[in-house]
Motif scaffolding. Structure first.
Motif, PDB file in Angstrom:
ATOM      1  N   GLU A  70       0.821  -1.204   0.000  1.00 58.15           N
ATOM      2  CA  GLU A  70       0.000   0.000   0.000  1.00 58.15           C
ATOM      3  C   GLU A  70       0.860   1.261   0.000  1.00 58.15           C
ATOM      4  O   GLU A  70       0.567   2.238  -0.684  1.00 58.15           O
ATOM      5  CB  GLU A  70      -0.941   0.005   1.207  1.00 58.15           C
ATOM      6  N   MET A  71       1.953   1.231   0.781  1.00 62.03           N
ATOM      7  CA  MET A  71       2.854   2.381   0.820  1.00 62.03           C
ATOM      8  C   MET A  71       3.520   2.599  -0.535  1.00 62.03           C
ATOM      9  O   MET A  71       3.660   3.736  -0.988  1.00 62.03           O
ATOM     10  CB  MET A  71       3.918   2.185   1.915  1.00 62.03           C
ATOM     11  N   MET A  72       3.908   1.532  -1.197  1.00 58.43           N
ATOM     12  CA  MET A  72       4.548   1.656  -2.509  1.00 58.43           C
ATOM     13  C   MET A  72       3.553   2.187  -3.554  1.00 58.43           C
ATOM     14  O   MET A  72       3.898   3.009  -4.390  1.00 58.43           O
ATOM     15  CB  MET A  72       5.130   0.315  -2.964  1.00 58.43           C
ATOM     16  N   LYS A  73       2.310   1.725  -3.483  1.00 59.98           N
ATOM     17  CA  LYS A  73       1.284   2.225  -4.403  1.00 59.98           C
ATOM     18  C   LYS A  73       1.049   3.712  -4.170  1.00 59.98           C
ATOM     19  O   LYS A  73       0.935   4.495  -5.108  1.00 59.98           O
ATOM     20  CB  LYS A  73      -0.023   1.458  -4.220  1.00 59.98           C
TER      21      LYS A  73
ATOM     22  N   SER B 106       1.864   9.403  -5.822  1.00 61.65           N
ATOM     23  CA  SER B 106       2.407  10.729  -5.510  1.00 61.65           C
ATOM     24  C   SER B 106       3.419  11.156  -6.554  1.00 61.65           C
ATOM     25  O   SER B 106       3.421  12.304  -7.006  1.00 61.65           O
ATOM     26  CB  SER B 106       3.073  10.720  -4.132  1.00 61.65           C
ATOM     27  N   LYS B 107       4.289  10.231  -6.947  1.00 55.99           N
ATOM     28  CA  LYS B 107       5.304  10.548  -7.956  1.00 55.99           C
ATOM     29  C   LYS B 107       4.642  10.857  -9.297  1.00 55.99           C
ATOM     30  O   LYS B 107       5.009  11.812  -9.968  1.00 55.99           O
ATOM     31  CB  LYS B 107       6.278   9.389  -8.105  1.00 55.99           C
ATOM     32  N   ARG B 108       3.634  10.074  -9.669  1.00 57.83           N
ATOM     33  CA  ARG B 108       2.938  10.298 -10.925  1.00 57.83           C
ATOM     34  C   ARG B 108       2.231  11.656 -10.906  1.00 57.83           C
ATOM     35  O   ARG B 108       2.276  12.399 -11.877  1.00 57.83           O
ATOM     36  CB  ARG B 108       1.942   9.179 -11.204  1.00 57.83           C
ATOM     37  N   ASP B 109       1.612  11.996  -9.775  1.00 54.14           N
ATOM     38  CA  ASP B 109       0.949  13.292  -9.647  1.00 54.14           C
ATOM     39  C   ASP B 109       1.956  14.436  -9.791  1.00 54.14           C
ATOM     40  O   ASP B 109       1.681  15.446 -10.449  1.00 54.14           O
ATOM     41  CB  ASP B 109       0.219  13.398  -8.307  1.00 54.14           C
TER      42      ASP B 109
ATOM     43  N   ILE C  42       4.671  18.476 -15.979  1.00 52.75           N
ATOM     44  CA  ILE C  42       4.343  18.516 -17.399  1.00 52.75           C
ATOM     45  C   ILE C  42       3.331  19.623 -17.674  1.00 52.75           C
ATOM     46  O   ILE C  42       3.458  20.357 -18.666  1.00 52.75           O
ATOM     47  CB  ILE C  42       3.830  17.145 -17.881  1.00 52.75           C
ATOM     48  N   LEU C  43       2.346  19.767 -16.798  1.00 50.23           N
ATOM     49  CA  LEU C  43       1.352  20.823 -16.981  1.00 50.23           C
ATOM     50  C   LEU C  43       1.987  22.207 -16.896  1.00 50.23           C
ATOM     51  O   LEU C  43       1.642  23.098 -17.674  1.00 50.23           O
ATOM     52  CB  LEU C  43       0.227  20.685 -15.957  1.00 50.23           C
TER      53      LEU C  43
END
Length: 78
Positions: free
Chosen positions: A9-12, A17-20, A26-27
């Motif tokens: 769960e922590m890794m997910k 968070s990293k993807r966000d 990028i935005l």
């Protein structure tokens, strides 16, 4: 009883968070590109109108000066 997250769960959560954060970066880049393009197009249009006006007034000196500025703007854009 404490509810502790599992390793999975922590890794997910970390991956989300990293993807966000990546999406935000990028935005920001995309927004900067749009603003830069809008400024460039405005400057280009403004110079084109001034050049047309100089031609209409048969002002060779102003035409040459503005044409040089226009050329520099176009070179800077590429």
């Amino acid at each position: 009883m404490k509810h502790e997250k599992s390793y999975t769960e922590m890794m997910k959560s970390l991956a989300h968070s990293k993807r966000d954060a990546d999406v935000k970066k990028i935005l920001h880049i995309y927004i900067d590109m749009i603003i830069d393009e809008a400024i460039f197009l405005h400057q280009k249009e403004k110079l084109e109108k001034k050049i047309d006006n100089a031609l209409d007034m048969r002002d060779k000196q102003k035409f040459e000066f503005l044409s040089t500025k226009y050329k520099l703007l176009m070179e800077k854009a590429t």
